[in-house]
Design an enzyme around this catalytic site. Structure first.
Site, PDB file in Angstrom:
ATOM      1  N   ASN A   1      -4.715   3.589 -46.851  1.00 29.45           N
ATOM      2  CA  ASN A   1      -3.653   4.348 -47.400  1.00 29.45           C
ATOM      3  C   ASN A   1      -3.920   5.567 -46.786  1.00 29.45           C
ATOM      4  OD1 ASN A   1      -5.504   3.109 -49.501  1.00 29.45           O
ATOM      5  ND2 ASN A   1      -3.732   3.193 -50.789  1.00 29.45           N
TER       6      ASN A   1
ATOM      7  N   ASN B   1      10.029   5.828 -37.676  1.00 28.04           N
ATOM      8  CA  ASN B   1      10.469   5.992 -38.859  1.00 28.04           C
ATOM      9  C   ASN B   1      11.368   7.090 -39.277  1.00 28.04           C
ATOM     10  OD1 ASN B   1       9.399   3.604 -40.032  1.00 28.04           O
ATOM     11  ND2 ASN B   1       7.598   4.663 -40.981  1.00 28.04           N
TER      12      ASN B   1
ATOM     13  N   ARG C   1      -7.809  -6.842 -56.056  1.00 28.64           N
ATOM     14  CA  ARG C   1      -6.879  -6.982 -54.936  1.00 28.64           C
ATOM     15  C   ARG C   1      -7.411  -8.121 -54.067  1.00 28.64           C
ATOM     16  NH1 ARG C   1      -3.289  -2.357 -51.653  1.00 28.64           N
ATOM     17  NH2 ARG C   1      -1.348  -3.665 -52.600  1.00 28.64           N
TER      18      ARG C   1
ATOM     19  N   CYS D   1       6.889   4.492 -46.738  1.00 32.14           N
ATOM     20  CA  CYS D   1       6.683   4.906 -45.610  1.00 32.14           C
ATOM     21  C   CYS D   1       7.782   6.311 -45.019  1.00 32.14           C
ATOM     22  CB  CYS D   1       6.651   3.967 -44.220  1.00 32.14           C
ATOM     23  SG  CYS D   1       5.302   2.883 -44.534  1.00 32.14           S
TER      24      CYS D   1
ATOM     25  N   LYS E   1       6.937   9.761 -46.728  1.00 33.66           N
ATOM     26  CA  LYS E   1       5.598  10.307 -46.596  1.00 33.66           C
ATOM     27  C   LYS E   1       5.698  10.726 -44.723  1.00 33.66           C
ATOM     28  CE  LYS E   1       2.670   6.831 -46.139  1.00 33.66           C
ATOM     29  NZ  LYS E   1       1.875   6.561 -44.759  1.00 33.66           N
TER      30      LYS E   1
ATOM     31  N   PHE F   1      12.100  -1.348 -53.913  1.00 36.51           N
ATOM     32  CA  PHE F   1      12.918  -0.431 -53.275  1.00 36.51           C
ATOM     33  C   PHE F   1      13.845  -1.096 -52.268  1.00 36.51           C
ATOM     34  CE2 PHE F   1       9.885  -1.387 -50.003  1.00 36.51           C
ATOM     35  CZ  PHE F   1      10.334  -1.007 -48.641  1.00 36.51           C
TER      36      PHE F   1
ATOM     37  N   ALA G   1       8.195   8.735 -35.169  1.00 38.12           N
ATOM     38  CA  ALA G   1       9.408   8.857 -34.583  1.00 38.12           C
ATOM     39  C   ALA G   1      10.315   7.770 -35.087  1.00 38.12           C
ATOM     40  CB  ALA G   1       9.270   9.257 -33.205  1.00 38.12           C
TER      41      ALA G   1
ATOM     42  N   ALA H   1      -6.630  -4.232 -47.333  1.00 41.14           N
ATOM     43  CA  ALA H   1      -6.063  -5.593 -47.800  1.00 41.14           C
ATOM     44  C   ALA H   1      -4.670  -5.406 -48.437  1.00 41.14           C
ATOM     45  CB  ALA H   1      -6.871  -6.575 -48.476  1.00 41.14           C
TER      46      ALA H   1
END
Ligand code: NAI
Length: 480
Positions: free
Chosen positions: A87, A220, A38, A272, A275, A334, A218, A9
Site C-alpha cells: 500500500n 491516472n 489474506r 488510485c 490518491k 466503485f 500522469a 498480495a
C-alpha cells in the site's frame, strides 16, 4: 530456475503474479503478505478479491509454480527478483498530510529486503509511488547492503480492476524504468525477458527510472481528467437541455480524442485516481509549480462537485427532504465486476443522504454488509492500510440495512439510486419495482444505464446524469 517474490498480495500483487506464473511455467513465483487472513484466502477456494477469470488462473498454477505465503523473509531471501506491491496510502498526518504518499510500508519492505538478502537482487517498484522513490529505496538498500548488489526498477502496473486478467494477458504496454548503467540495463533486460514470455517485444517500453514513475501518475491523472471533463459537461447539459451521451459520442468520434472514458457518471472512485492525483499535486507544489498543481486539483474538485450535485438532486426532487424516507441504493462497488469499494462514490452519496436523515437499503452483488458498514464509518484514507491496521467497525450505522436482492432493497422505497453499472441492473423488472414502491416513485441513475423513456412510461420520475430534465426536476434547481 528464476525465483520471483512479490511483497503484497493485494489487488495488484495477486493477479499480476498469478499471470506471470501462468505464462512462465519455469519461473517460481511466491506472493507474500503480512496479512494472515489474506494469504489464507488466497490458498482457499474463496479468493480475497473478485476478478473475472482470476479463479481459473490461480487454480491452474497454485501449488505448482505459484505459492501464497506469510513467510515473507524466507521467500524474499531466496528470490532473484523482488516485486514490491504494498500500500502507498495518502498521508493523514504531518508534512504533506492529505496529499503526499505515505511510504511507511514501502520503506519497511525495503529495510527488510536489505536485512534478509544474501544474494544480489533486482527490486521492482510495482506500487504507484512518487517520482524519485526509487532513489530513496536505492539509498536504503545500498546503505544496508553488506556488499550485496541491488538494482532498482520501476515497473508500474496499468491493470484496471474488473478487467485485470484481460489487461494482464494483453497489456497495451508494459513499462520498465531502470538506471542507464550496464548493471541497470542488465536488470531491465532480465525483467523484460519475464514479460516477453507473452507480451510482444514492441509493447515493452523501457525508460529511465523517473520517467516510468511519473508516467504512472500522469496516466491516472489523464484518465481521471477525462471523467471530470465529461462530468463537468453533464452539469452544463442539464442546465441547457443537451444530452451528455450525445455530446460525448459526438466528441469521442474525433479520432484525436477517442471514445473511451467519456461516460458521465456520479463520479470516479477506486483506490488510485484520487490518491495518485493528490500525490501529483504535492509533487508539483514541492517543485515550485503551484499553477500546475492547481490545474490537477480541479480534477478532484469536479469529482467531489459531481457527488454533491447528485445528492442535492435527490433531496431537492423529493420535496427538499429525505428524512425517514427509504432510499434504495443499487450498487456500492466503485465499478462493475469488482467487489472493491475503495473511494467509491457510493460512500459520499450515502453519507450525504444519511446526513439528510434518509434510511438506506443497499444492495450490491459483490459487497458484504460488513464492508459497507466499515466504509460508512471509516475516516478518509484509513482504508488504504493493511487490514490488521485498519480500525475495526465498532459502530454500525443504524439507518443502513444491507440486503441481497434488488427487489428487497426497493420494496416500499421512495427512491432508487443506481450507483454502480452492474449489468444485472439493466434487466430488472422495473414494473414490479414500481408497483412495490411508494409514490411518487423516483429513480436517480448515477450511471446512465437504464432506458429513461421506458421507465417514464411506467410512471417513474427519472433523473439521469447529464440528460434533459423531467419537468418535475426543472422546477427544483439543485446547485451543489
Ligand atoms: P492492497 O491494499 O490490495 O494490497 C497491498 C498489500 O500489501 C496488503 O495485502 C498488505 O497487507 C500488504 N503489505 C503492506 N505492507 C507489507 C509488508 N511490509 N510486507 C508484506 N506485505 C505488506 O493494494 P493494491 O490495490 O494491490 O495496490 C498496491 C499498489 O499498487 C498501490 O501503490 C497502488 O496504488 C498500486 N496500483 C493499484 C492498482 C489497483 O487497481 N488496485 C492498479 C495499479 C497500481
Amino acid at each position: 530456475m528464476v525465483k520471483i517474490c512479490c511483497i503484497g498480495a493485494g489487488y495488484v500483487g495477486g493477479p499480476t503474479m498469478a499471470v506471470i506464473a501462468l505464462k512462465c511455467p519455469k519461473i517460481e513465483v511466491a506472493v507474500v503478505d503480512i496479512s494472515v487472513p489474506r494469504i489464507k484466502a488466497w490458498n482457499s477456494d474463496q479468493l480475497p478479491i473478485y476478478e473475472p477469470g482470476l479463479d481459473e488462473v490461480v487454480k491452474q498454477c497454485r501449488g505448482k509454480n505459484l505459492f501464497f505465503s506469510t513467510e515473507v523473509e524466507k521467500h524474499v531471501s531466496e528470490a532473484d527478483i523482488v516485486f514490491v506491491s504494498v500500500n502507498t496510502p495518502t498521508k493523514t498526518r504531518g508534512l504533506g498530510a492529505g496529499k503526499a504518499a505515505d511510504l511507511t510500508y514501502w520503506e519497511s519492505a525495503a529495510r527488510m529486503i536489505a536485512d534478509v538478502s544474501k544474494s544480489d537482487k533486482i527490486v521492482v517498484e510495482k506500487s504507484t509511488v512518487p517520482v524519485k522513490t526509487a532513489e530513496a529505496i536505492e539509498k536504503i538498500l545500498t546503505h544496508n547492503s553488506k556488499g550485496i548488489n541491488f538494482q532498482i526498477l520501476s515497473n508500474p502496473e496499468f491493470l484496471a480492476e474488473g478487467t485485470a486478467i484481460k489487461d494482464l494477458f494483453k497489456p497495451d504496454r508494459v513499462l520498465i524504468g531502470g538506471r542507464e548503467t550496464p548493471e541497470g540495463l542488465k536488470a531491465v533486460k532480465a525483467l523484460k525477458d519475464v514479460y516477453a514470455h507473452w507480451v510482444p517485444e514492441e509493447n515493452i517500453l523501457t525508460t529511465n527510472l523517473w520517467s516510468a514513475e511519473l508516467s504512472k501518475l500522469a496516466a491516472n491523472a489523464f484518465l481521471a481528467q477525462r471523467i471530470s471533463s465529461v462530468n463537468a459537461m453533464s452539469a452544463l447539459c442539464e442546465a441547457t437541455g443537451a444530452d451528455v451521451s450525445q455530446v460525448s459520442y459526438a466528441v469521442g468520434t474525433d479520432s484525436r480524442i477517442g471514445p473511451k472514458f467519456l461516460n458521465a457518471s456520479v463520479g470516479f472512485g477506486g483506490s488510485c485516481f484520487q490518491k495518485d492525483i493528490l500525490n501529483l499535486v504535492y509533487i508539483c507544489e514541492c517543485n515550485g509549480l503551484p499553477e500546475v498543481a492547481e490545474y490537477w486539483k480541479q480534477v478532484i474538485k469536479i469529482n467531489d462537485y459531481q457527488k454533491t450535485r447528485f445528492v442535492n438532486r435527490v433531496v431537492a426532487s423529493m420535496f427538499n427532504t429525505v428524512a425517514n424516507k427509504k432510499v434504495a441504493i443499487l450498487g456500492f462497488a466503485f465499478k462493475k465486476d469488482t467487489g472493491d469499494t475503495r473511494e467509491t462514490p457510493a460512500i459520499d452519496v450515502c453519507k450525504g443522504l444519511l446526513g439528510d436523515k434518509a434510511r438506506l437499503s443497499i444492495y450490491d452483488p459483490q459487497v458484504t454488509e460488513d464492508q459497507i458498514q466499515r466504509d460508512l464509518t471509516m475516516n478518509k484514507f484509513d482504508w488504504d492500510h493493511p487490514l490488521h491496521l485498519q480500525p475495526m467497525s465498532p459502530t454500525t450505522v443504524k439507518q443502513v440495512s444491507v440486503v441481497w436482492d434488488a427487489y428487497e432493497a426497493t420494496k416500499d422505497a421512495h427512491a432508487v439510486c443506481i450507483l454502480t453499472e452492474w449489468d444485472e441492473f439493466k434487466t430488472l423488472d422495473f414494473q414490479k419495482i414500481y408497483d412495490n414502491m411508494q409514490k411518487p416513485a423516483f429513480i436517480f441513475d448515477g450511471r446512465n444505464i437504464i432506458n429513461m423513456d421506458k421507465l417514464r412510461e411506467i410512471g417513474f420520475i427519472m433523473y439521469s446524469i447529464g440528460k434533459p430534465l423531467d419537468a418535475w426536476l426543472k422546477d427544483m434547481p439543485a446547485v451543489a
